[in-house]
Structures are given as structure tokens and as C-alpha cells.
Design a protein around this motif. Structure first.
Motif, PDB file in Angstrom:
ATOM      1  N   LEU A  18       0.827  -1.208   0.000  1.00 34.58           N
ATOM      2  CA  LEU A  18       0.000   0.000   0.000  1.00 34.58           C
ATOM      3  C   LEU A  18       0.860   1.256   0.000  1.00 34.58           C
ATOM      4  CD1 LEU A  18      -2.731   1.445   0.245  1.00 34.58           C
ATOM      5  CD2 LEU A  18      -2.560   1.149   2.736  1.00 34.58           C
ATOM      6  N   LEU A  19       1.889   1.291   0.860  1.00 31.45           N
ATOM      7  CA  LEU A  19       2.755   2.464   0.938  1.00 31.45           C
ATOM      8  C   LEU A  19       3.470   2.718  -0.388  1.00 31.45           C
ATOM      9  CD1 LEU A  19       4.390   2.087   4.478  1.00 31.45           C
ATOM     10  CD2 LEU A  19       2.476   3.547   3.810  1.00 31.45           C
ATOM     11  N   CYS A  20       3.996   1.670  -0.988  1.00 28.98           N
ATOM     12  CA  CYS A  20       4.721   1.824  -2.256  1.00 28.98           C
ATOM     13  C   CYS A  20       3.794   2.289  -3.375  1.00 28.98           C
ATOM     14  CB  CYS A  20       5.407   0.511  -2.641  1.00 28.98           C
ATOM     15  SG  CYS A  20       6.784   0.075  -1.562  1.00 28.98           S
ATOM     16  N   ALA A  21       2.558   1.808  -3.361  1.00 30.53           N
ATOM     17  CA  ALA A  21       1.598   2.246  -4.365  1.00 30.53           C
ATOM     18  C   ALA A  21       1.298   3.736  -4.201  1.00 30.53           C
ATOM     19  CB  ALA A  21       0.310   1.434  -4.252  1.00 30.53           C
ATOM     20  N   ILE A  22       1.162   4.192  -2.953  1.00 26.09           N
ATOM     21  CA  ILE A  22       0.911   5.620  -2.699  1.00 26.09           C
ATOM     22  C   ILE A  22       2.114   6.449  -3.106  1.00 26.09           C
ATOM     23  CG2 ILE A  22       0.511   7.332  -0.891  1.00 26.09           C
ATOM     24  CD1 ILE A  22      -1.090   5.183   0.608  1.00 26.09           C
ATOM     25  N   TRP A  23       3.309   6.009  -2.700  1.00 24.29           N
ATOM     26  CA  TRP A  23       4.525   6.754  -3.077  1.00 24.29           C
ATOM     27  C   TRP A  23       4.709   6.785  -4.586  1.00 24.29           C
ATOM     28  CZ3 TRP A  23       7.579   3.599   1.086  1.00 24.29           C
ATOM     29  CH2 TRP A  23       7.313   4.145   2.344  1.00 24.29           C
ATOM     30  N   GLY A  24       4.390   5.685  -5.243  1.00 27.54           N
ATOM     31  CA  GLY A  24       4.536   5.625  -6.692  1.00 27.54           C
ATOM     32  C   GLY A  24       3.560   6.507  -7.438  1.00 27.54           C
ATOM     33  N   SER A  25       2.503   6.942  -6.751  1.00 21.47           N
ATOM     34  CA  SER A  25       1.489   7.785  -7.405  1.00 21.47           C
ATOM     35  C   SER A  25       1.836   9.269  -7.351  1.00 21.47           C
ATOM     36  CB  SER A  25       0.125   7.570  -6.732  1.00 21.47           C
ATOM     37  OG  SER A  25       0.115   8.111  -5.408  1.00 21.47           O
ATOM     38  N   LEU A  91      10.443  20.719 -11.454  1.00 17.82           N
ATOM     39  CA  LEU A  91      10.963  21.263 -12.704  1.00 17.82           C
ATOM     40  C   LEU A  91      11.097  20.152 -13.749  1.00 17.82           C
ATOM     41  CD1 LEU A  91      11.932  23.954 -13.865  1.00 17.82           C
ATOM     42  CD2 LEU A  91      14.259  23.347 -13.165  1.00 17.82           C
ATOM     43  N   GLY A  92      11.573  18.992 -13.332  1.00 15.80           N
ATOM     44  CA  GLY A  92      11.781  17.887 -14.264  1.00 15.80           C
ATOM     45  C   GLY A  92      10.499  17.371 -14.878  1.00 15.80           C
ATOM     46  N   LEU A  93       9.398  17.417 -14.111  1.00 16.45           N
ATOM     47  CA  LEU A  93       8.129  16.912 -14.628  1.00 16.45           C
ATOM     48  C   LEU A  93       7.549  17.806 -15.726  1.00 16.45           C
ATOM     49  CD1 LEU A  93       6.433  15.585 -11.372  1.00 16.45           C
ATOM     50  CD2 LEU A  93       7.148  14.238 -13.366  1.00 16.45           C
ATOM     51  N   ARG A  94       8.116  18.991 -15.902  1.00 15.94           N
ATOM     52  CA  ARG A  94       7.708  19.834 -17.030  1.00 15.94           C
ATOM     53  C   ARG A  94       8.236  19.275 -18.349  1.00 15.94           C
ATOM     54  NH1 ARG A  94       9.583  25.826 -15.817  1.00 15.94           N
ATOM     55  NH2 ARG A  94       8.841  26.004 -17.968  1.00 15.94           N
ATOM     56  N   TYR A  95       9.290  18.459 -18.266  1.00 19.32           N
ATOM     57  CA  TYR A  95       9.962  18.005 -19.470  1.00 19.32           C
ATOM     58  C   TYR A  95       9.877  16.494 -19.711  1.00 19.32           C
ATOM     59  CZ  TYR A  95      12.057  22.616 -18.869  1.00 19.32           C
ATOM     60  OH  TYR A  95      12.239  23.962 -18.697  1.00 19.32           O
ATOM     61  N   THR A  96       9.869  15.710 -18.654  1.00 18.88           N
ATOM     62  CA  THR A  96       9.885  14.266 -18.822  1.00 18.88           C
ATOM     63  C   THR A  96       8.625  13.647 -18.249  1.00 18.88           C
ATOM     64  OG1 THR A  96      11.288  12.295 -18.586  1.00 18.88           O
ATOM     65  CG2 THR A  96      11.026  13.676 -16.630  1.00 18.88           C
ATOM     66  N   SER A  97       8.494  12.353 -18.415  1.00 26.42           N
ATOM     67  CA  SER A  97       7.296  11.652 -17.960  1.00 26.42           C
ATOM     68  C   SER A  97       7.390  11.300 -16.483  1.00 26.42           C
ATOM     69  CB  SER A  97       7.111  10.372 -18.781  1.00 26.42           C
ATOM     70  OG  SER A  97       8.175   9.458 -18.535  1.00 26.42           O
ATOM     71  N   ALA A  98       6.232  11.033 -15.878  1.00 23.28           N
ATOM     72  CA  ALA A  98       6.190  10.641 -14.472  1.00 23.28           C
ATOM     73  C   ALA A  98       6.878   9.297 -14.261  1.00 23.28           C
ATOM     74  CB  ALA A  98       4.741  10.575 -13.996  1.00 23.28           C
ATOM     75  N   THR A 266       4.154   1.967 -13.699  1.00 24.17           N
ATOM     76  CA  THR A 266       2.852   1.381 -14.053  1.00 24.17           C
ATOM     77  C   THR A 266       1.760   2.439 -14.093  1.00 24.17           C
ATOM     78  OG1 THR A 266       3.483  -0.731 -13.030  1.00 24.17           O
ATOM     79  CG2 THR A 266       1.133  -0.345 -13.402  1.00 24.17           C
ATOM     80  N   PHE A 267       1.693   3.289 -13.068  1.00 22.90           N
ATOM     81  CA  PHE A 267       0.672   4.342 -13.031  1.00 22.90           C
ATOM     82  C   PHE A 267       0.885   5.345 -14.164  1.00 22.90           C
ATOM     83  CE2 PHE A 267       0.307   3.689  -8.169  1.00 22.90           C
ATOM     84  CZ  PHE A 267      -0.611   2.675  -8.370  1.00 22.90           C
ATOM     85  N   GLY A 268       2.147   5.650 -14.456  1.00 20.28           N
ATOM     86  CA  GLY A 268       2.426   6.582 -15.542  1.00 20.28           C
ATOM     87  C   GLY A 268       1.906   6.075 -16.878  1.00 20.28           C
ATOM     88  N   VAL A 269       2.066   4.786 -17.110  1.00 19.39           N
ATOM     89  CA  VAL A 269       1.610   4.180 -18.362  1.00 19.39           C
ATOM     90  C   VAL A 269       0.090   4.073 -18.392  1.00 19.39           C
ATOM     91  CG1 VAL A 269       1.646   2.086 -19.756  1.00 19.39           C
ATOM     92  CG2 VAL A 269       3.768   2.927 -18.732  1.00 19.39           C
ATOM     93  N   LEU A 270      -0.506   3.611 -17.289  1.00 21.03           N
ATOM     94  CA  LEU A 270      -1.947   3.366 -17.261  1.00 21.03           C
ATOM     95  C   LEU A 270      -2.773   4.648 -17.155  1.00 21.03           C
ATOM     96  CD1 LEU A 270      -2.159   0.216 -14.922  1.00 21.03           C
ATOM     97  CD2 LEU A 270      -2.206   0.293 -17.419  1.00 21.03           C
ATOM     98  N   VAL A 271      -2.323   5.587 -16.314  1.00 20.66           N
ATOM     99  CA  VAL A 271      -3.116   6.800 -16.050  1.00 20.66           C
ATOM    100  C   VAL A 271      -2.810   7.896 -17.068  1.00 20.66           C
ATOM    101  CG1 VAL A 271      -3.620   8.616 -14.368  1.00 20.66           C
ATOM    102  CG2 VAL A 271      -3.256   6.257 -13.591  1.00 20.66           C
ATOM    103  N   LEU A 272      -1.528   8.090 -17.364  1.00 20.14           N
ATOM    104  CA  LEU A 272      -1.126   9.180 -18.249  1.00 20.14           C
ATOM    105  C   LEU A 272      -0.843   8.724 -19.671  1.00 20.14           C
ATOM    106  CD1 LEU A 272       1.286  11.038 -15.790  1.00 20.14           C
ATOM    107  CD2 LEU A 272      -1.088  11.612 -16.308  1.00 20.14           C
ATOM    108  N   ASP A 273      -0.956   7.427 -19.910  1.00 21.68           N
ATOM    109  CA  ASP A 273      -0.695   6.855 -21.244  1.00 21.68           C
ATOM    110  C   ASP A 273       0.708   7.214 -21.728  1.00 21.68           C
ATOM    111  OD1 ASP A 273      -1.404   5.296 -23.438  1.00 21.68           O
ATOM    112  OD2 ASP A 273      -2.157   7.005 -24.579  1.00 21.68           O
ATOM    113  N   GLU A 274       1.684   7.121 -20.833  1.00 24.02           N
ATOM    114  CA  GLU A 274       3.056   7.472 -21.192  1.00 24.02           C
ATOM    115  C   GLU A 274       3.722   6.327 -21.949  1.00 24.02           C
ATOM    116  OE1 GLU A 274       4.039  10.467 -17.441  1.00 24.02           O
ATOM    117  OE2 GLU A 274       4.815   8.407 -17.428  1.00 24.02           O
TER     118      GLU A 274
END
Length: 310
Positions: A18-25, A91-98, A266-274
Motif C-alpha cells: 500500500l505504501l509503495c503504491a501511494i509513493w509511486g502515485s 521542474l523535471g516533470l515539465r519536461y519528462t514523464s512521471a 505502471t501508473f504513468g503508463v496506465l493513467v497518463l498513457d506514457e
């Protein structure tokens, strides 16, 4: 009397999952709400909300006031590094994926291991850990893009990935400061309060100077992202982590914590379609393998010795 800490069990696995899933989000939430509220303002507000909550907790607890005189300087330094970590993330999230940010951020144990190796004789790296560092940095090079893919990668993505790596360095440096100072013996809540408070002041100052507040839209998504990071991630999950540290072996918890960047990707791919390139997937796997070797070398040796004795 020192409390006896338990080894891994199913309860630890469930809570760490659970903790890792929250941190990963975290990075996904920041990226998802970026159109409504700037990432820099998000990380500033998250620090402020969590600092207030931790401060209330400290007022309720006892035993931390006597540590102020011997820890405030190291606490400020740790706070500056903590602020730098989230500055680079925002700053980095302005340029790269989550998903990229999740992997590069979690190179932090490599940098903390190198720093502690230089500072503390008890933290000297062993051969297996040096192999882990080599694997990790090889993975970083691969994740940046090799094998003919360099020309296909946008320069902005490379910049964002580099900022993610800088965030990992700042996180690793924070660990070195905490371990190498009186903060290593001080109450964990006080250390966290130093980090959150200094980060809030520095990041909010930068955000107010650079962000057009007129463009901030307090949508449910924006509010949810800030509250998730400030209340759930920076307060409740850290308290849960410290609670587990008092009851379970830290080495066992470290192994489970490697699930965090996996959830982030995983969340980046599933939620943001990265999108994911093959070089990034291979590089991320090498990075995680390297981090596991560096952080869990002693744990692996004990497990192998136990198997040999069976």
C-alpha cells in the motif's frame, strides 16, 4: 532495553504494498494536475500542509525539545537538500514523464551509499555493492537512450531525466546529512519537520516569484493532488514507515520499498498513457537491480547463509 524487530511477514508485505503504491502515485498526481496548478506550487503547498500536521504531532509528543540546540544547523541543511529534491522533481516533470521521474528519483540509495562510504568507516561498500552501483549507473545510461535511440529522444525529455537524477542526488545527500549528524539520533518527527518547513519556505518563495497565480485553477483534481501529497504521502505514509521501522528489520523493509518505482512506471503508463522505450525498460530494470544490491547486500548474505545451513 532494545526492542526486538521482526522479520518480514504477510502484514508487512500488505502494508508496504500500500505504501509503495501511494509513493509511486506522487509524480503521476503532480503531472495529472499540472494544467490546473503548477508543479512547483504543488510541492510547496504539500510541504506546508505536512509541516503543520507534523508540527501539531510534535506539540503533542515529548522528548524532542532537548534536541533543538544540537540539531538545528543539520536540520536546516537537510531541509535545503529536501527542497532541492522537490525543486528538481517539479521542474523535471515539465519536461519528462512521471514514469521516468519515478525511476531516476529512486537512484537516491546509490548516492547515499557513496556519500556514506566516504564519510563513515562503518558504511564502507563491499564488492557486491560496488557491482550494484555499476549496474545502476549502467542502467541510467541505458535509460537515457542508447543503441541508436539517442537521435529519437527529445532534448526536453533528456533534460527532465537529468533533473530526475539530480533529485535522486539531493535525496541521497539528505540521507548522508541525517546519518552523519545528530539528526540520526533525534526523533524522526523533528527531522521530518525540519525538512518540510525549510522546503515550504524555499519552494513557496520560488513559486510565488515564478508562477502566475492567476492561472491557478482550484479544480477537484488540483485540490486532490495537493491533499494527497500533503496529508497522505508526506504525513500519514511517513508516520506508517517510522512505525514499521520500530517493529520490523529495516533491511526487509528496504527490499519491499523497491516496488515504488515499479508502481510509478505502471501508473504513468496506465493513467497518463506514457510511452516506454525498450532502452528505458532495460535501463530501469538494471537500476532497480543495482539499488537492490547496494541496499540489501547484508540481507542477501544472511538469507544465503541461512539457506546453506538448511
Amino acid at each position: 532495553m532494545t526492542a526486538v524487530r521482526k522479520g518480514a511477514d504477510f502484514f508487512l508485505f500488505q502494508l508496504m504494498l500500500l505504501l509503495c503504491a501511494i509513493w509511486g502515485s506522487q509524480q503521476v498526481a503532480i503531472k495529472l494536475a499540472a494544467e490546473d496548478i503548477a508543479p512547483m506550487l504543488q510541492v510547496a503547498l504539500r510541504s506546508g500542509i505536512a509541516a503543520v500536521l507534523v508540527g501539531i504531532l510534535l506539540l503533542w509528543q515529548r522528548g524532542w525539545r532537548g534536541w533543538l540546540g544540537s540539531t538545528w544547523l543539520a536540520g536546516i541543511l537537510a531541509g535545503v537538500l529536501f527542497a532541492l529534491e522537490f525543486f528538481f522533481i517539479a521542474l523535471g516533470l515539465r519536461y519528462t514523464s512521471a514514469s521516468h521521474m519515478a525511476v531516476f528519483l529512486y537512484t537516491a540509495p546509490i548516492f547515499s551509499a557513496l556519500g556514506l562510504h566516504l564519510m563513515l568507516p562503518s558504511e564502507r561498500l563491499r564488492r557486491l555493492q560496488w557491482l550494484g552501483i555499476a549496474l545502476c549507473f549502467g542502467g541510467v545510461v541505458m535509460a537515457f537512450g542508447v543503441g541508436g535511440e539517442w537521435s529519437e529522444i527529445d532534448a526536453d525529455i533528456l533534460l527532465g531525466d537529468a533533473l530526475g537524477l539530480c533529485a535522486g542526488m539531493a535525496w541521497g545527500a539528505t540521507t548522508v546529512v541525517v546519518r552523519g549528524s545528530r539528526l540520526s539520533e533525534a526523533p524522526a518527527g523533528l527531522t521530518l519537520f525540519y525538512q518540510l518547513t525549510v522546503a515550504f519556505v524555499l519552494l513557496l518563495g520560488y513559486a510565488l516569484a515564478m508562477v502566475d497565480l492567476g492561472q491557478v485553477r482550484w479544480t477537484p483534481l488540483a485540490i486532490g493532488s495537493v491533499l494527497l501529497q500533503g496529508v497522505v504521502v508526506s504525513f500519514f505514509t511517513y508516520l506508517a514507515w517510522f512505525w514499521l521501522l520500530r517493529r520490523y528489520l529495516a533491511s526487509n523493509m528496504a527490499v519491499f520499498s523497491f516496488m515504488t518505482p515499479l508502481f510509478g512506471v505502471t501508473f504513468g503508463v496506465l493513467v497518463l498513457d506514457e510511452p516506454l522505450t525498450l532502452s528505458f525498460i532495460i535501463g530501469a530494470a538494471l537500476v532497480l537491480a543495482g539499488i537492490m544490491l547496494v541496499s540489501s547486500e547484508r540481507w542477501l548474505k544472511r538469507r544465503l547463509a541461512g539457506l546453506r545451513g538448511q
